[in-house]
Design a protein around this motif. Structure first.
Motif, mmCIF file in Angstrom:
data_model
loop_
_atom_site.group_PDB
_atom_site.id
_atom_site.type_symbol
_atom_site.label_atom_id
_atom_site.label_comp_id
_atom_site.label_asym_id
_atom_site.label_seq_id
_atom_site.Cartn_x
_atom_site.Cartn_y
_atom_site.Cartn_z
ATOM 1 N N ALA A 170 16.197 10.792 -8.869
ATOM 2 C CA ALA A 170 15.276 11.085 -7.776
ATOM 3 C C ALA A 170 14.141 10.072 -7.732
ATOM 4 O O ALA A 170 13.738 9.602 -6.661
ATOM 5 C CB ALA A 170 14.721 12.504 -7.928
ATOM 6 N N GLU A 171 13.629 9.708 -8.896
ATOM 7 C CA GLU A 171 12.540 8.729 -8.934
ATOM 8 C C GLU A 171 13.028 7.332 -8.575
ATOM 9 O O GLU A 171 12.290 6.541 -7.977
ATOM 10 C CB GLU A 171 11.881 8.723 -10.316
ATOM 11 N N ALA A 175 13.138 7.229 -4.885
ATOM 12 C CA ALA A 175 11.768 7.101 -4.390
ATOM 13 C C ALA A 175 11.249 5.680 -4.578
ATOM 14 O O ALA A 175 10.602 5.111 -3.686
ATOM 15 C CB ALA A 175 10.864 8.101 -5.102
ATOM 16 N N ARG A 177 5.447 7.885 0.306
ATOM 17 C CA ARG A 177 5.762 9.060 -0.499
ATOM 18 C C ARG A 177 4.786 10.184 -0.205
ATOM 19 O O ARG A 177 3.572 9.978 -0.204
ATOM 20 C CB ARG A 177 5.719 8.706 -1.986
ATOM 21 N N VAL A 222 9.114 10.174 2.090
ATOM 22 C CA VAL A 222 10.027 10.582 1.032
ATOM 23 C C VAL A 222 9.387 11.704 0.233
ATOM 24 O O VAL A 222 8.185 11.690 -0.022
ATOM 25 C CB VAL A 222 10.417 9.406 0.103
ATOM 26 N N VAL A 254 9.978 14.204 -3.314
ATOM 27 C CA VAL A 254 10.744 14.404 -4.538
ATOM 28 C C VAL A 254 10.433 15.795 -5.086
ATOM 29 O O VAL A 254 9.279 16.158 -5.250
ATOM 30 C CB VAL A 254 10.403 13.339 -5.598
ATOM 31 N N ALA A 284 15.705 14.545 -4.068
ATOM 32 C CA ALA A 284 14.871 13.728 -3.194
ATOM 33 C C ALA A 284 15.389 13.822 -1.775
ATOM 34 O O ALA A 284 16.604 13.822 -1.544
ATOM 35 C CB ALA A 284 14.880 12.266 -3.646
#
Length: 427
Positions: free
Chosen positions: A28-29, A32, A42, A58, A60, A65
């Motif tokens: 997920a990171e 991102a 974000r 975006v 998370v 995400a």
């Protein structure tokens, strides 16, 4: 760039994403990070979200995400095209009191996660990765290099091993990670050190085991790509690449990537497809465009969800396990997944739409259906179709060794899936 070179570049970039994503939280990171690098903004779920057309956002949540791009001219009834995928893979998760061992060996106490091919995890170097919740309220990601191994019992001590190896899910799956006394060692300390924190600060953790080897291209004419976690980081990667490419050129729809966690467990979690995450984002997105409840429903009625996950290529050694006629093979294009019992959400209208997107992308497609005597699994497709009522098509790429620690895909299929995703996002 010629198609073959582009496909190879795509496979090597996928290897980078997998290496950066040993856990769903890392995946997920990484999504991102790539989106932020491409100019996406974000957002935090606890903040108010801006609604200006042209903005790209975006979100998370845990190991999931969701990202989207709002085109200029978007209205309260602009439909959304969602490519859905998942960030988790079958394997092992660290238990409470994880440092164990005996006879001078240090071992890790792990629990089976999902439905892995257990014997595929034997005799390979493994990583430990996940998130750590600390005493000061922070949550940090951590990942080791090669640390663990599940050594197989030598054939001299098990002469029947080649007649059918069956691992006990408790006693046969606890990897070694060092030598010494478990009373004076701490595997959480090894993980915490990679994040630069003290193990004494840890109040909670979600840590999984992942293959430590990097994904590689190989075979005649570089046809094959082998890697851990292709199920389903192959689709996550195709989606994020396509979304970045589409963001500045899309018109008339809102392209969206939804990468969920916990698909391998049935998706029933706050970050899974059966949870409220996608609906929460859609409600807030359409509210930012000034939509009332009726306008939001009109938009969703015109929307599409492309549920992208891997499927089975015909296996040359076990062809009898597959449908006798419909036998997709690596290197012949992405697959349209069909099941009479709605284990996949594809119907006739969805099949026609998929054919149009493939034709627009200049990509050949294959069909997948199970042998009647070998029931298929399912995906997030039927779940999101049931939850939101969005028209859904189940697709993916054919692979071998599904749910192995290291799976096998076709280089050209990986690239072609991203090309169809790009056409899907173009509307």
């Amino acid at each position: 760039m010629p198609a073959r070179s582009a496909a190879l570049a795509h496979a090597h970039d996928l290897a980078d994403l997998v290496a950066a994503s040993p856990s769903s939280y890392h995946a997920a990171e990484e999504v991102a990070r790539r989106l932020q690098e491409a100019g996406f903004t974000r957002l935090d779920e606890t903040d108010a979200w801006p609604g200006q057309p042209g903005g790209r956002f975006v979100v998370v949540r845990d190991g999931a995400a969701i990202a989207w791009a709002v085109p200029a001219g978007a209205t309260a009834t602009t439909p959304v095209h969602v490519l859905g995928a998942h960030t988790d893979s079958p394997g092992f998760k660290l238990k409470p009191r994880p440092t164990t061992g005996s006879r001078g060996w240090l071992q890790a106490a792990v629990e089976v996660y999902g439905g892995p091919l257990l014997n595929s995890w034997l005799d390979r170097e493994l990583r430990l990765a996940g998130r750590l919740a600390l005493s000061d309220g922070r949550v940090v990601l951590a990942a080791t290099g090669p640390l663990l191994r599940l050594p197989q019992l030598a054939i001299h001590l098990d002469r029947a091993a080649n007649d059918g190896l069956a691992l006990d899910r408790q006693t046969g799956t606890q990897p070694v990670w060092g030598l010494g006394d478990a009373e004076s060692a701490d595997i959480l300390g090894e993980l915490a050190a990679t994040a630069g924190v003290d193990a004494a600060e840890i109040r909670g953790y979600d840590a999984v085991v992942a293959d430590a080897a990097r994904g590689v291209v190989f075979g005649k004419d570089d046809a094959f790509f082998a890697s851990g976690r292709l199920d389903d980081l192959a689709s996550v990667h195709a989606g994020v690449v396509a979304l970045i490419e589409a963001a500045d050129a899309v018109d008339g729809i809102i392209p969206m990537l939804a990468a969920f966690d916990h698909e391998e467990l049935g998706s029933a979690s706050r970050s899974g497809a059966a949870g409220p995450f996608l609906e929460d984002v859609l409600v807030r997105l359409y509210a930012s465009l000034g939509a009332d409840a009726a306008q939001q429903r009109r938009a969703l009625a015109a929307s599409w969800h492309l549920s992208s996950d891997v499927g089975h290529s015909v296996h040359p050694n076990y062809a009898h396990k597959h449908d006798p006629v419909v036998q997709p093979v690596l290197g012949s294009g992405p697959i349209l997944k069909i099941n009479a019992n709605q284990r996949y959400a594809t119907d006739a209208v969805g099949a026609a739409a998929w054919a149009d997107w493939c034709e627009s992308a200049g990509v050949a497609s294959q069909e997948f259906v199970s042998n009647n005597a070998v029931p298929c699994g399912s995906t997030i497709g039927p779940i999101t179709a049931t939850r939101l009522g969005i028209r859904t098509v189940d697709v993916g790429i054919p692979i071998l060794s599904m749910h192995s620690a290291r799976e096998l895909a076709g280089v050209s299929d990986l690239y072609d899936l991203s090309r169809v995703a790009r056409a899907f996002f173009a509307g």
